[in-house]
Design a protein around this motif. Structure first.
Motif, PDB file in Angstrom:
ATOM      1  N   LEU A   1     -81.466   7.237 -58.072  1.00 59.43           N
ATOM      2  CA  LEU A   1     -82.529   7.144 -59.068  1.00 59.43           C
ATOM      3  C   LEU A   1     -82.612   5.698 -59.528  1.00 59.43           C
ATOM      4  O   LEU A   1     -81.584   5.070 -59.807  1.00 59.43           O
ATOM      5  CB  LEU A   1     -82.229   8.071 -60.249  1.00 59.43           C
ATOM      6  N   ARG A   2     -83.826   5.206 -59.619  1.00 55.78           N
ATOM      7  CA  ARG A   2     -84.018   3.784 -59.914  1.00 55.78           C
ATOM      8  C   ARG A   2     -84.673   3.571 -61.270  1.00 55.78           C
ATOM      9  O   ARG A   2     -85.494   4.362 -61.719  1.00 55.78           O
ATOM     10  CB  ARG A   2     -84.859   3.137 -58.814  1.00 55.78           C
ATOM     11  N   CYS A   3     -84.314   2.457 -61.853  1.00 52.53           N
ATOM     12  CA  CYS A   3     -84.803   2.115 -63.184  1.00 52.53           C
ATOM     13  C   CYS A   3     -85.031   0.607 -63.229  1.00 52.53           C
ATOM     14  O   CYS A   3     -84.232  -0.163 -62.681  1.00 52.53           O
ATOM     15  CB  CYS A   3     -83.756   2.521 -64.226  1.00 52.53           C
ATOM     16  N   VAL A   4     -86.125   0.213 -63.858  1.00 51.43           N
ATOM     17  CA  VAL A   4     -86.340  -1.199 -64.148  1.00 51.43           C
ATOM     18  C   VAL A   4     -86.320  -1.353 -65.659  1.00 51.43           C
ATOM     19  O   VAL A   4     -87.263  -0.942 -66.349  1.00 51.43           O
ATOM     20  CB  VAL A   4     -87.666  -1.720 -63.574  1.00 51.43           C
ATOM     21  N   PRO A   5     -85.230  -1.888 -66.206  1.00 55.16           N
ATOM     22  CA  PRO A   5     -85.142  -2.049 -67.663  1.00 55.16           C
ATOM     23  C   PRO A   5     -86.083  -3.149 -68.151  1.00 55.16           C
ATOM     24  O   PRO A   5     -86.664  -3.883 -67.358  1.00 55.16           O
ATOM     25  CB  PRO A   5     -83.684  -2.454 -67.881  1.00 55.16           C
ATOM     26  N   ILE A   6     -86.202  -3.280 -69.441  1.00 55.37           N
ATOM     27  CA  ILE A   6     -86.976  -4.362 -70.038  1.00 55.37           C
ATOM     28  C   ILE A   6     -86.249  -5.668 -69.746  1.00 55.37           C
ATOM     29  O   ILE A   6     -85.020  -5.753 -69.888  1.00 55.37           O
ATOM     30  CB  ILE A   6     -87.181  -4.115 -71.541  1.00 55.37           C
ATOM     31  N   SER A   7     -87.008  -6.709 -69.394  1.00 55.03           N
ATOM     32  CA  SER A   7     -86.432  -7.876 -68.721  1.00 55.03           C
ATOM     33  C   SER A   7     -85.408  -8.651 -69.543  1.00 55.03           C
ATOM     34  O   SER A   7     -84.464  -9.189 -68.990  1.00 55.03           O
ATOM     35  CB  SER A   7     -87.547  -8.829 -68.274  1.00 55.03           C
ATOM     36  N   ASN A   8     -85.522  -8.729 -70.838  1.00 50.17           N
ATOM     37  CA  ASN A   8     -84.562  -9.524 -71.609  1.00 50.17           C
ATOM     38  C   ASN A   8     -83.444  -8.661 -72.208  1.00 50.17           C
ATOM     39  O   ASN A   8     -82.644  -9.144 -73.014  1.00 50.17           O
ATOM     40  CB  ASN A   8     -85.281 -10.295 -72.722  1.00 50.17           C
ATOM     41  N   HIS A   9     -83.383  -7.402 -71.798  1.00 50.95           N
ATOM     42  CA  HIS A   9     -82.330  -6.522 -72.313  1.00 50.95           C
ATOM     43  C   HIS A   9     -81.043  -6.722 -71.536  1.00 50.95           C
ATOM     44  O   HIS A   9     -81.049  -7.060 -70.342  1.00 50.95           O
ATOM     45  CB  HIS A   9     -82.785  -5.064 -72.256  1.00 50.95           C
TER      46      HIS A   9
ATOM     47  N   GLU B   1     -89.453   7.253 -68.819  1.00 49.55           N
ATOM     48  CA  GLU B   1     -90.048   8.583 -68.887  1.00 49.55           C
ATOM     49  C   GLU B   1     -89.201   9.644 -68.206  1.00 49.55           C
ATOM     50  O   GLU B   1     -89.462  10.827 -68.337  1.00 49.55           O
ATOM     51  CB  GLU B   1     -91.450   8.566 -68.276  1.00 49.55           C
ATOM     52  N   GLY B   2     -88.215   9.213 -67.467  1.00 50.96           N
ATOM     53  CA  GLY B   2     -87.303  10.173 -66.852  1.00 50.96           C
ATOM     54  C   GLY B   2     -87.605  10.444 -65.400  1.00 50.96           C
ATOM     55  O   GLY B   2     -88.739  10.298 -64.943  1.00 50.96           O
TER      56      GLY B   2
ATOM     57  N   CYS C   1     -83.201   6.759 -68.060  1.00 54.55           N
ATOM     58  CA  CYS C   1     -82.641   5.419 -68.135  1.00 54.55           C
ATOM     59  C   CYS C   1     -83.059   4.815 -69.477  1.00 54.55           C
ATOM     60  O   CYS C   1     -84.146   5.127 -70.001  1.00 54.55           O
ATOM     61  CB  CYS C   1     -83.198   4.589 -66.984  1.00 54.55           C
ATOM     62  N   ALA C   2     -82.212   3.966 -70.029  1.00 51.99           N
ATOM     63  CA  ALA C   2     -82.548   3.276 -71.269  1.00 51.99           C
ATOM     64  C   ALA C   2     -81.970   1.870 -71.231  1.00 51.99           C
ATOM     65  O   ALA C   2     -80.991   1.602 -70.515  1.00 51.99           O
ATOM     66  CB  ALA C   2     -82.013   4.031 -72.484  1.00 51.99           C
ATOM     67  N   SER C   3     -82.568   0.983 -72.009  1.00 57.04           N
ATOM     68  CA  SER C   3     -82.012  -0.352 -72.126  1.00 57.04           C
ATOM     69  C   SER C   3     -82.136  -0.807 -73.566  1.00 57.04           C
ATOM     70  O   SER C   3     -82.937  -0.269 -74.341  1.00 57.04           O
ATOM     71  CB  SER C   3     -82.725  -1.336 -71.183  1.00 57.04           C
ATOM     72  N   SER C   4     -81.322  -1.775 -73.926  1.00 57.44           N
ATOM     73  CA  SER C   4     -81.385  -2.324 -75.278  1.00 57.44           C
ATOM     74  C   SER C   4     -81.008  -3.792 -75.244  1.00 57.44           C
ATOM     75  O   SER C   4     -80.280  -4.255 -74.365  1.00 57.44           O
ATOM     76  CB  SER C   4     -80.467  -1.561 -76.235  1.00 57.44           C
TER      77      SER C   4
ATOM     78  N   TRP D   1     -77.634   5.428 -68.761  1.00 63.46           N
ATOM     79  CA  TRP D   1     -78.195   6.638 -68.168  1.00 63.46           C
ATOM     80  C   TRP D   1     -77.792   7.829 -69.039  1.00 63.46           C
ATOM     81  O   TRP D   1     -76.626   7.946 -69.460  1.00 63.46           O
ATOM     82  CB  TRP D   1     -77.692   6.861 -66.746  1.00 63.46           C
ATOM     83  N   TYR D   2     -78.794   8.665 -69.286  1.00 59.37           N
ATOM     84  CA  TYR D   2     -78.600   9.934 -69.969  1.00 59.37           C
ATOM     85  C   TYR D   2     -79.189  11.025 -69.079  1.00 59.37           C
ATOM     86  O   TYR D   2     -80.022  10.753 -68.214  1.00 59.37           O
ATOM     87  CB  TYR D   2     -79.342   9.952 -71.310  1.00 59.37           C
ATOM     88  N   ARG D   3     -78.786  12.275 -69.317  1.00 58.37           N
ATOM     89  CA  ARG D   3     -79.422  13.364 -68.594  1.00 58.37           C
ATOM     90  C   ARG D   3     -79.661  14.528 -69.553  1.00 58.37           C
ATOM     91  O   ARG D   3     -78.989  14.668 -70.586  1.00 58.37           O
ATOM     92  CB  ARG D   3     -78.578  13.823 -67.411  1.00 58.37           C
ATOM     93  N   GLN D   4     -80.631  15.349 -69.177  1.00 55.99           N
ATOM     94  CA  GLN D   4     -80.957  16.524 -69.978  1.00 55.99           C
ATOM     95  C   GLN D   4     -81.164  17.701 -69.033  1.00 55.99           C
ATOM     96  O   GLN D   4     -82.183  17.744 -68.323  1.00 55.99           O
ATOM     97  CB  GLN D   4     -82.204  16.288 -70.829  1.00 55.99           C
ATOM     98  N   ILE D   5     -80.208  18.594 -69.005  1.00 52.25           N
ATOM     99  CA  ILE D   5     -80.375  19.842 -68.264  1.00 52.25           C
ATOM    100  C   ILE D   5     -81.377  20.689 -69.047  1.00 52.25           C
ATOM    101  O   ILE D   5     -81.367  20.692 -70.283  1.00 52.25           O
ATOM    102  CB  ILE D   5     -79.030  20.560 -68.090  1.00 52.25           C
TER     103      ILE D   5
END
Lengths: 115, 117
Positions: A21-29, A108-109, A92-95, A34-38
């Motif tokens: 699974l691929r994710c592109v985070p926000i560039s300056n983060h 969006e998952g 996916c999330a970034s901060s 990774w989180y999951r929701q069954i």
């Protein structure tokens, strides 16, 4: 407005297959997650990643899972040999800062269905 | 272990009215952060409001405010003047402020809010 993007939006796979699974985070983060929701259950933390290494992981994140940031922009989650119970929505999330003091921006998952 | 409980799986409110979503949590720590995240039908979770446990003043963001009761371990979200765009799943979340934690969030199961015209 910058946002976290995830691909694919939905993937169907056979049990035992590898999935990325691929994710592109926000560039300056700098911090990535990774989180999951069954279905019908809580959103659960899997792993956090900083400075090109895992900084924290949950009990769910066993040897079947791995993460990497291969090219400085993408952040991937690999499941080596999928099981039925891996079927879930993966977020996916970034901060910019550590999650406790900074806002997490979520994608969006990716919905994973294991048959 | 920390837990977050949202006891209302679904709620509805009439447009322009006020609604309160409940959240309780359990922790032995004294310093932590609490959040409300909103997940509209498009599925992207966005931060609504954030509260630092050491601050006694309740956080406010426009129409959104919280009632943080530290002793009771309660963190409810009040939405005033509800709008149709507030229709979403709302998640309460907790994170520790201790050095060993990178801030991973512990979520409740969510409350599905429907705003009716």
């Amino acid at each position: 407005e910058p946002e976290v993007t995830q691909t694919p939006s939905h993937q169907v796979t056979q049990m035992g297959q590898e999935v990325i699974l691929r994710c592109v985070p926000i560039s300056n983060h700098l911090y990535f997650y990774w989180y999951r929701q069954i279905l019908g259950q809580k959103v659960e933390f899997l792993v956090s990643f900083y400075n090109n290494e895992i900084s924290e992981k949950s009990e769910i994140f066993d040897d079947q899972f791995s993460v990497e940031r291969p090219d400085g922009s993408n952040f991937t989650l690999k499941i080596r040999s999928t099981k039925l119970e891996d079927s879930a929505m993966y977020f996916c999330a970034s901060s910019e800062r550590q999650g406790r003091s900074g806002e997490l921006f979520f994608g969006e998952g990716s919905r994973l269905t294991v048959l | 272990a920390q837990t977050v409980t949202q006891s209302q799986p679904e709620m509805s409110v009439q447009e322009a009215e006020t609604v309160t979503l409940s959240c309780t949590y359990d922790t032995s720590e004294n310093n932590y952060y609490l959040f409300w995240y909103k997940q509209p039908p498009s599925r992207q979770m966005i931060l609504v409001i954030r509260q630092e446990a050491y601050k006694q003043q309740n956080a406010t963001e426009n129409r959104f405010s919280v009632n943080f009761q530290k002793a009771a371990k309660s963190f409810s979200l009040k939405i005033s003047d509800s709008q149709l765009g507030d229709t979403a799943m709302y998640f309460c979340a907790f994170t520790s402020n201790y050095g060993g934690s990178q801030g991973n969030l512990i979520f409740g199961k969510g409350t599905k809010l429907s705003v009716k015209p």
